[in-house]
Design a protein around this motif. Structure first.
Motif, PDB file in Angstrom:
ATOM      1  N   ASP A 169     -47.409  68.763   0.797  1.00 35.42           N
ATOM      2  CA  ASP A 169     -47.881  67.385   0.628  1.00 35.42           C
ATOM      3  C   ASP A 169     -47.330  66.703  -0.619  1.00 35.42           C
ATOM      4  O   ASP A 169     -47.562  65.517  -0.829  1.00 35.42           O
ATOM      5  CB  ASP A 169     -49.419  67.378   0.574  1.00 35.42           C
ATOM      6  CG  ASP A 169     -50.010  67.624   1.959  1.00 35.42           C
ATOM      7  OD1 ASP A 169     -49.327  67.297   2.953  1.00 35.42           O
ATOM      8  OD2 ASP A 169     -51.135  68.148   2.043  1.00 35.42           O
ATOM      9  N   LEU A 172     -47.850  70.199  -6.292  1.00 38.26           N
ATOM     10  CA  LEU A 172     -49.260  70.581  -6.440  1.00 38.26           C
ATOM     11  C   LEU A 172     -49.567  70.970  -7.881  1.00 38.26           C
ATOM     12  O   LEU A 172     -48.744  71.605  -8.545  1.00 38.26           O
ATOM     13  CB  LEU A 172     -49.586  71.761  -5.514  1.00 38.26           C
ATOM     14  CG  LEU A 172     -49.285  71.560  -4.016  1.00 38.26           C
ATOM     15  CD1 LEU A 172     -49.708  72.784  -3.210  1.00 38.26           C
ATOM     16  CD2 LEU A 172     -49.976  70.308  -3.477  1.00 38.26           C
ATOM     17  N   ASP A 173     -50.745  70.572  -8.358  1.00 37.18           N
ATOM     18  CA  ASP A 173     -51.146  70.984  -9.711  1.00 37.18           C
ATOM     19  C   ASP A 173     -51.745  72.389  -9.664  1.00 37.18           C
ATOM     20  O   ASP A 173     -51.813  73.008  -8.595  1.00 37.18           O
ATOM     21  CB  ASP A 173     -52.083  69.948 -10.361  1.00 37.18           C
ATOM     22  CG  ASP A 173     -53.424  69.841  -9.652  1.00 37.18           C
ATOM     23  OD1 ASP A 173     -53.757  70.763  -8.865  1.00 37.18           O
ATOM     24  OD2 ASP A 173     -54.140  68.851  -9.880  1.00 37.18           O
ATOM     25  N   SER A 175     -54.627  73.483  -9.651  1.00 39.46           N
ATOM     26  CA  SER A 175     -55.777  73.703  -8.764  1.00 39.46           C
ATOM     27  C   SER A 175     -55.417  73.458  -7.293  1.00 39.46           C
ATOM     28  O   SER A 175     -56.280  73.495  -6.420  1.00 39.46           O
ATOM     29  CB  SER A 175     -56.933  72.795  -9.187  1.00 39.46           C
ATOM     30  OG  SER A 175     -56.558  71.450  -9.015  1.00 39.46           O
ATOM     31  N   SER A 177     -54.163  70.612  -5.989  1.00 45.40           N
ATOM     32  CA  SER A 177     -54.206  69.212  -5.522  1.00 45.40           C
ATOM     33  C   SER A 177     -52.862  68.540  -5.778  1.00 45.40           C
ATOM     34  O   SER A 177     -52.138  68.904  -6.707  1.00 45.40           O
ATOM     35  CB  SER A 177     -55.267  68.403  -6.271  1.00 45.40           C
ATOM     36  OG  SER A 177     -56.385  69.172  -6.532  1.00 45.40           O
ATOM     37  N   VAL A 178     -52.582  67.536  -4.959  1.00 43.63           N
ATOM     38  CA  VAL A 178     -51.298  66.839  -5.085  1.00 43.63           C
ATOM     39  C   VAL A 178     -51.292  65.952  -6.334  1.00 43.63           C
ATOM     40  O   VAL A 178     -52.230  65.183  -6.564  1.00 43.63           O
ATOM     41  CB  VAL A 178     -51.050  65.973  -3.827  1.00 43.63           C
ATOM     42  CG1 VAL A 178     -49.810  65.109  -3.994  1.00 43.63           C
ATOM     43  CG2 VAL A 178     -50.920  66.859  -2.604  1.00 43.63           C
ATOM     44  N   LYS A 180     -50.346  62.817  -8.010  1.00 38.69           N
ATOM     45  CA  LYS A 180     -50.021  61.518  -7.389  1.00 38.69           C
ATOM     46  C   LYS A 180     -48.809  60.851  -8.015  1.00 38.69           C
ATOM     47  O   LYS A 180     -47.910  60.387  -7.319  1.00 38.69           O
ATOM     48  CB  LYS A 180     -51.222  60.577  -7.513  1.00 38.69           C
ATOM     49  CG  LYS A 180     -52.339  60.912  -6.550  1.00 38.69           C
ATOM     50  CD  LYS A 180     -53.164  59.657  -6.250  1.00 38.69           C
ATOM     51  CE  LYS A 180     -54.143  59.890  -5.130  1.00 38.69           C
ATOM     52  NZ  LYS A 180     -55.299  60.708  -5.539  1.00 38.69           N
ATOM     53  N   VAL A 242     -51.048  60.385   0.944  1.00 34.37           N
ATOM     54  CA  VAL A 242     -50.913  61.449  -0.060  1.00 34.37           C
ATOM     55  C   VAL A 242     -49.456  61.866  -0.210  1.00 34.37           C
ATOM     56  O   VAL A 242     -48.805  62.217   0.779  1.00 34.37           O
ATOM     57  CB  VAL A 242     -51.747  62.685   0.362  1.00 34.37           C
ATOM     58  CG1 VAL A 242     -51.609  63.806  -0.667  1.00 34.37           C
ATOM     59  CG2 VAL A 242     -53.203  62.310   0.554  1.00 34.37           C
TER      60      VAL A 242
END
Ligand code: GLU
Length: 359
Positions: A169, A172-173, A175, A177-178, A180, A242
């Protein structure tokens, strides 16, 4: 964004067995047609030749032998273009195939010529579809990966945007999550790169980040998104959904210097002493023979070379006026002695500052 380069990876286009997914191609073409209809210009860098060749000949795994890979690329590339063409013609456009090797990027004339061809293709309502010429590329002459090619092409055609479609996507960080928006590709951002490689392609997040790192410096907005998600390209254009957006920077170097620093591949190394290092890095002087300690590799005049300090750290890249053979004779010598040693002197400088980029 008026001129956009879209790069699509093997993982997006084919399933694990290497069967080209017609539905994915149709959908990508549908989105491209929306952009074209809206007056935008689109170039596509498409992987998937080897991947889809695999499915066509019914092989289960990517072979190791070079000639097998090249045969698969030849078979897959034809099928890939046939498929793009089928869906593009249904929308009133056509596909124009461009296959490149590193040599096309190393030779500045050939490199610039690609741009003229691309401009002409766009004028003919064709979508330039670019891939590495895998059927003739051996390891030494390979560009490497299509992420790199997409950023080189984006820079070459002065694109406004580069969209890299992958099966993830975005970046990613820690954790998961993407991320942004990325304003600067710092060491922290690099540390987020997972060394994950897709099975049939040759990239991974590292090559995507390297591509974006180069392209943002050319003033290009870069995006990494999931090509398997519906309307990914359209959503990126609309600024919704996303994905990771890498913000472009103010352009610091002219096109020729950017090409020297990233487009061409260095053919050798000139190791310089501390005095020369200082003259280049601090005083922005040209490189003279006196500061050269040693010469590594075999190259000709006009080739791109790395300039390194005695600790092997690359400090600059440039186009050399003298070949490795000539440099073996004049290294460490005064400029006024070049003529005596070689029997001629075409240039005072080994690398002129205008043909050099500090790294
Ligand atoms: N040129 C390769 C192919 O079409 C893909 C290279 C890459 O994915 O970076 O199969």
């Amino acid at each position: 964004m008026k001129r956009i380069v879209i790069k699509v990876g093997t993982g997006v286009l084919t399933d694990k067995g290497g069967v080209l997914d017609d539905g994915v191609v149709r959908d990508l073409v549908r989105q491209i047609a929306v952009l074209l209809d809206g007056g935008r210009e689109v170039l596509l860098v498409s992987s998937g030749a080897i991947g889809s060749g695999l499915g066509l000949v019914g092989m289960k795994r990517k072979p190791n032998g070079l000639s097998d890979l090249q045969a698969l690329a030849a078979i897959g590339q034809a099928h890939l273009m046939e498929t793009y063409n089928k869906f593009l013609s249904a929308k009133g456009y056509r596909a124009g195939q461009i296959l490149v090797t590193q040599a096309d990027f190393d030779d500045r004339k050939r490199y610039l010529n690609i741009r003229y061809t691309i401009d002409a293709l766009i004028a003919h309502k064709a979508v330039p579809i670019i891939n590495e010429n895998d059927t003739v590329s051996t390891e030494e002459i390979k560009c490497g990966d299509n992420d790199r090619i997409s950023s080189l092409v984006a820079d070459l055609v002065s694109a406004d945007g580069l969209i890299i479609l992958s099966t993830v996507d975005g970046l990613l960080d820690a954790s998961g999550s993407v991320v942004k928006t990325v304003h600067a590709i710092s060491a922290d951002i690099h540390s987020l790169v997972l060394r994950s490689r897709s099975e049939l392609g040759s990239g991974g997040m590292a090559t995507k980040l390297a591509a974006c790192e180069f392209a943002v410096k050319s003033g290009i907005e870069c995006f990494i998104g999931n090509g398997k998600r519906e309307d990914m390209v359209i959503n990126i254009i609309k600024g919704q959904g996303v994905y990771t957006h890498f913000k472009s920077h103010a352009v610091r170097y002219n096109a020729k210097k950017r090409w020297i620093g990233f487009g061409s591949k260095p053919k050798g190394t000139l190791v310089v002493d501390a005095g020369a290092r200082l003259a280049l890095a601090e005083r922005h002087k040209s490189l003279l023979p006196a500061g050269i300690v040693s010469v590594k590799g075999t190259f000709g005049a006009g080739d791109s070379v790395t300039i390194a300090d005695t600790h092997n750290r690359e400090i600059a890249r440039g186009i050399t006026n003298y070949s490795s053979q000539e440099l073996e004779k004049i290294k460490g010598k005064k400029t006024k002695d070049i003529g005596n040693i070689l029997g001629y002197k075409d240039y005072d400088e080994v690398i002129h500052i205008d043909n050099m980029i500090l790294l």
